[in-house]
Design an enzyme around this catalytic site. Structure first.
Site, PDB file in Angstrom:
ATOM      1  N   ILE A  21      24.179 -14.344 -18.025  1.00 55.91           N
ATOM      2  CA  ILE A  21      24.053 -12.890 -18.232  1.00 55.91           C
ATOM      3  C   ILE A  21      25.392 -12.224 -18.574  1.00 55.91           C
ATOM      4  O   ILE A  21      25.415 -11.080 -19.017  1.00 55.91           O
ATOM      5  CB  ILE A  21      23.392 -12.144 -17.040  1.00 55.91           C
ATOM      6  CG1 ILE A  21      24.191 -12.310 -15.735  1.00 55.91           C
ATOM      7  CG2 ILE A  21      21.946 -12.581 -16.863  1.00 55.91           C
ATOM      8  CD1 ILE A  21      23.785 -11.285 -14.667  1.00 55.91           C
ATOM      9  N   LEU A  56      19.033 -11.778  -8.758  1.00 56.51           N
ATOM     10  CA  LEU A  56      19.569 -12.667  -7.705  1.00 56.51           C
ATOM     11  C   LEU A  56      20.907 -13.278  -8.108  1.00 56.51           C
ATOM     12  O   LEU A  56      21.570 -13.903  -7.285  1.00 56.51           O
ATOM     13  CB  LEU A  56      18.587 -13.823  -7.476  1.00 56.51           C
ATOM     14  CG  LEU A  56      17.220 -13.500  -6.920  1.00 56.51           C
ATOM     15  CD1 LEU A  56      16.188 -14.517  -7.418  1.00 56.51           C
ATOM     16  CD2 LEU A  56      17.251 -13.513  -5.402  1.00 56.51           C
ATOM     17  N   THR A  88      23.609  -8.068   0.223  1.00 58.59           N
ATOM     18  CA  THR A  88      23.900  -8.994   1.323  1.00 58.59           C
ATOM     19  C   THR A  88      24.125  -8.246   2.633  1.00 58.59           C
ATOM     20  O   THR A  88      24.555  -7.091   2.615  1.00 58.59           O
ATOM     21  CB  THR A  88      25.178  -9.815   1.007  1.00 58.59           C
ATOM     22  OG1 THR A  88      25.542 -10.565   2.167  1.00 58.59           O
ATOM     23  CG2 THR A  88      26.355  -8.934   0.642  1.00 58.59           C
ATOM     24  N   ARG A 108      38.586 -12.461   1.427  1.00 57.87           N
ATOM     25  CA  ARG A 108      37.205 -12.730   1.830  1.00 57.87           C
ATOM     26  C   ARG A 108      36.287 -11.553   1.478  1.00 57.87           C
ATOM     27  O   ARG A 108      35.129 -11.718   1.098  1.00 57.87           O
ATOM     28  CB  ARG A 108      37.165 -12.972   3.349  1.00 57.87           C
ATOM     29  CG  ARG A 108      35.841 -12.707   4.074  1.00 57.87           C
ATOM     30  CD  ARG A 108      34.815 -13.743   3.677  1.00 57.87           C
ATOM     31  NE  ARG A 108      33.475 -13.471   4.185  1.00 57.87           N
ATOM     32  CZ  ARG A 108      32.823 -14.272   5.004  1.00 57.87           C
ATOM     33  NH1 ARG A 108      33.399 -15.354   5.449  1.00 57.87           N
ATOM     34  NH2 ARG A 108      31.581 -13.998   5.359  1.00 57.87           N
ATOM     35  N   TYR A 157      33.846 -10.080  -2.023  1.00 62.26           N
ATOM     36  CA  TYR A 157      32.394 -10.194  -2.241  1.00 62.26           C
ATOM     37  C   TYR A 157      31.661  -8.979  -1.666  1.00 62.26           C
ATOM     38  O   TYR A 157      30.900  -8.307  -2.362  1.00 62.26           O
ATOM     39  CB  TYR A 157      31.923 -11.488  -1.578  1.00 62.26           C
ATOM     40  CG  TYR A 157      30.435 -11.708  -1.445  1.00 62.26           C
ATOM     41  CD1 TYR A 157      29.645 -12.022  -2.556  1.00 62.26           C
ATOM     42  CD2 TYR A 157      29.815 -11.670  -0.192  1.00 62.26           C
ATOM     43  CE1 TYR A 157      28.281 -12.282  -2.410  1.00 62.26           C
ATOM     44  CE2 TYR A 157      28.456 -11.931  -0.046  1.00 62.26           C
ATOM     45  CZ  TYR A 157      27.688 -12.225  -1.152  1.00 62.26           C
ATOM     46  OH  TYR A 157      26.347 -12.487  -1.001  1.00 62.26           O
ATOM     47  N   TYR A 163      41.067 -15.919   4.164  1.00 63.18           N
ATOM     48  CA  TYR A 163      39.727 -15.966   4.760  1.00 63.18           C
ATOM     49  C   TYR A 163      39.682 -15.023   5.956  1.00 63.18           C
ATOM     50  O   TYR A 163      40.688 -14.772   6.622  1.00 63.18           O
ATOM     51  CB  TYR A 163      39.377 -17.397   5.205  1.00 63.18           C
ATOM     52  CG  TYR A 163      37.974 -17.515   5.784  1.00 63.18           C
ATOM     53  CD1 TYR A 163      36.854 -17.484   4.951  1.00 63.18           C
ATOM     54  CD2 TYR A 163      37.772 -17.637   7.157  1.00 63.18           C
ATOM     55  CE1 TYR A 163      35.570 -17.576   5.486  1.00 63.18           C
ATOM     56  CE2 TYR A 163      36.492 -17.734   7.694  1.00 63.18           C
ATOM     57  CZ  TYR A 163      35.398 -17.694   6.852  1.00 63.18           C
ATOM     58  OH  TYR A 163      34.128 -17.780   7.383  1.00 63.18           O
ATOM     59  N   ASP A 195      36.290 -13.279   8.769  1.00 55.11           N
ATOM     60  CA  ASP A 195      34.891 -13.577   9.073  1.00 55.11           C
ATOM     61  C   ASP A 195      34.146 -12.365   9.613  1.00 55.11           C
ATOM     62  O   ASP A 195      34.750 -11.468  10.209  1.00 55.11           O
ATOM     63  CB  ASP A 195      34.831 -14.725  10.094  1.00 55.11           C
ATOM     64  CG  ASP A 195      33.567 -15.564   9.969  1.00 55.11           C
ATOM     65  OD1 ASP A 195      32.672 -15.186   9.184  1.00 55.11           O
ATOM     66  OD2 ASP A 195      33.481 -16.597  10.653  1.00 55.11           O
TER      67      ASP A 195
END
Ligand code: NAD
Ligand code: UDP
Length: 389
Positions: free
Chosen positions: A77, A96, A139, A182, A185, A335, A337
Site C-alpha cells: 500500500i 490491519l 492497539t 519503543r 509505534y 526499549y 515497556d
C-alpha cells in the site's frame, strides 16, 4: 449459521452481503478474519497484502466452497495505484496493515512510524472521500503506561483499579521520552486514531477503531529459522514457542515482571464480526478487545507455557526453564515497556454484547498443540544439521 441462511444483526434486521476490502489480510489477525468470513458468512473479501502464505488454504484449490468470494491482490500500500480502485469497489474497508512487532519499534523507528501513520493516511483519505466505512486497527499500546506505574512501589493506590484499568473514553495516553524509541509505534498509532476520529467529526467518516489487547493463537508471527529470519524477534508467544520447540530456556526480559492480559484470537474475531455486521452500533466507537480475566506476568506466562508444552508434546520440561536477560541485550537501546494492560469492557459490552470465553490455559493448550504439530519436525531437522562453517 450456514452462509446461505439469512443472517440477522443484533437488532433483528437481515444482514446484506458485503464486499470487504481487507488490507493486511495475509497477517495473523487477517488470516483468522478471512477464515471466519468465508466459513460463516456470505461476505466477499478483497484480500490485500504483500504475503499470502497464511491464507493460502483459503485461496486454493479452486473447488473450495467459498470459491469466488475471496480474491487476493498482492500489493504494497506504500506505492500501488490499485489501492484507490479496490477501496472504491468495497462497502467496507478494514485496515490491519502495520509493522507491529516490538523488536522493530526501537530498532526501525522510521519504518515503524511510516508504516503505522504515513502509509495508513491514503486509506483514511480515500474512505473519507468516497464515503466508505472504515474499521481501523489500532492497539492497546496507545494507552502506554498506567497512571499507577508512577506511584511509589508500596503505594496502596496501585491496587485501586482507577489507577490501572484502561478505558477508551477516559484514560490518558502516557508514553516515555523521545529517546525511548519503543513509543514510536504507540505515538504513530495514536496520531492515526486522532486523524480517523477527526475525519469522523469534521467530514462524517463512518469509522470504528479497534484496540487489540494481546490477541494470540495459531499462525501468530513466525518461528525464527523455520518460517522467518533466524535472527528475527517475533512477539512473546512465538519467542517462547520457539524456545520450547528447541528445548531452550525461555528468556525473561527485565525479570518478566510486566503484566499482560491475553485473549484467544477466535474469541477476538467474534468481536470483529459483530462490528462488521452491526455498523449502527459500532460506528463512531473505539473498542478495547481483550480478556481482563486472563492476566499474568510474563514470568507466569512462561511457567504456564512450559507446563502446557510438556503436556501436549509429551517431552519433559528442560532443567533450566527460564533465564533473565536485560531489555538492552534482548531488544537494544531505546526499549521501554507497558507495565500492565487491563481492558475496561463497558463499551464493547454495551454496544455489542461481546465477552471473551477462553481461559488462558485452554487457549495455550490449543495454540501450543498447533505449534507442536506445525513445527516440531522441522525444528528437529534444523537442529540435526551440522552448522555450516
Ligand atoms: P501481522 O504482522 O501478522 O499482520 C499485518 C499484515 O499487514 C502482514 O501480513 C503484513 O504483510 C501486512 N502489511 C504490512 N505493511 C503492508 C503494506 N505496506 N502493504 C501491504 N500489506 C502490508 O500483525 P497482526 O497481529 O495481524 O496485526 C494486525 C493489526 O492489529 C496491526 O495494525 C497491529 O498493529 C494491530 N494489533 C495487533 C495486536 C495483536 O495482539 N495481534 C495487538 C495490537 C495491535
Ligand atoms: N518478552 C519476554 N521474552 C521474550 C519476548 C517478549 O520477556 O522472549 C516480554 C516483553 O518484554 C514484554 C512482553 O513479553 O514485556 C510482551 O511482549 P510482546 O512482544 O508480545 O508485545 P507487547 O505486549 O509488549 O506489545
Amino acid at each position: 449459521a450456514s452462509p446461505s441462511s439469512t443472517r440477522l444483526d443484533l437488532d433483528g434486521n437481515p444482514i446484506k452481503p458485503l464486499t470487504i476490502c481487507m488490507i493486511g489480510a495475509g497477517g495473523f489477525i487477517g488470516s483468522h478474519l478471512c477464515e471466519k468470513l468465508m466459513s460463516e458468512t456470505p461476505h466477499k473479501v478483497l484480500a490485500l497484502d504483500v504475503y499470502n502464505d497464511k491464507i493460502k488454504h483459503l485461496l486454493e484449490p479452486e473447488t473450495l466452497p467459498w470459491n469466488g468470494r475471496i480474491h487476493f491482490h498482492r500489493l504494497n500500500i506504500k506505492s500501488d495505484s490499485r489501492l484507490e480502485g479496490l477501496i472504491k469497489m468495497a462497502d467496507l474497508v478494514i485496515n490491519l496493515a502495520a509493522i507491529c512487532t516490538p523488536a522493530d519499534y526501537n530498532t526501525r523507528p522510521l519504518d515503524t512510524i511510516y508504516s503505522n501513520f504515513i502509509d495508513a493516511l491514503p486509506v483514511v483519505k480515500y474512505c473519507s472521500e468516497t464515503n466508505k466505512r472504515l474499521i481501523h486497527f489500532s492497539t492497546c499500546e496507545v494507552y502506554g503506561k498506567t497512571i499507577g506505574s508512577f506511584l511509589p512501589k508500596d503505594s496502596p493506590l496501585r491496587q485501586d483499579p482507577a489507577y490501572y484499568v484502561l478505558k477508551e473514553d477516559v484514560s490518558p495516553c502516557i508514553f516515555g521520552s523521545i529517546e525511548k524509541q519503543r513509543w514510536s509505534y504507540a505515538c504513530a498509532k495514536q496520531l492515526i486514531e486522532r486523524l480517523v476520529y477527526a475525519e469522523g467529526a469534521e467530514n462524517g467518516l463512518e469509522f470504528t477503531i479497534v484496540r487489540p489487547f494481546n490477541w494470540i493463537g495459531p499462525r501468530m508471527d513466525f518461528i525464527p529459522g523455520i518460517d522467518g529470519p533466524s535472527e528475527g524477534v517475533p512477539r512473546v508467544l512465538a519467542c517462547f514457542s520457539n524456545n520450547l520447540l528447541r528445548g531452550e530456556p525461555l528468556k525473561l526480559v527485565d525479570g518478566g515482571e510486566s503484566q499482560r492480559t491475553f485473549v484467544y484470537i477466535k474469541d477476538a474475531i467474534e468481536a470483529v464480526l459483530l462490528m462488521i455486521e452491526n455498523p449502527a452500533r459500532a460506528n463512531g466507537h473505539i473498542f478495547n478487545v481483550g480478556n481482563p480475566h486472563n492476566e499474568v506476568t510474563v514470568r507466569q506466562l512462561a511457567e504456564m507455557m512450559i507446563q502446557v508444552y510438556s503436556k501436549v508434546s509429551g517431552d519433559q520440561p528442560p532443567e533450566t526453564s527460564t533465564i533473565d536477560v536485560s531489555s538492552k541485550e534482548f531488544y537494544g537501546e531505546g526499549y521501554d515497556d507497558s507495565d500492565k494492560r487491563i481492558p475496561d469492557m463497558t463499551i464493547i459490552n454495551q454496544q455489542l454484547g461481546w465477552n471473551p470465553k477462553t481461559s488462558l490455559w485452554d487457549l495455550l493448550e490449543s495454540t501450543l498443540t498447533y505449534q507442536h504439530r506445525t513445527y516440531a519436525e522441522a525444528i528437529k531437522k534444523v537442529i540435526a544439521q551440522p552448522i555450516a562453517s
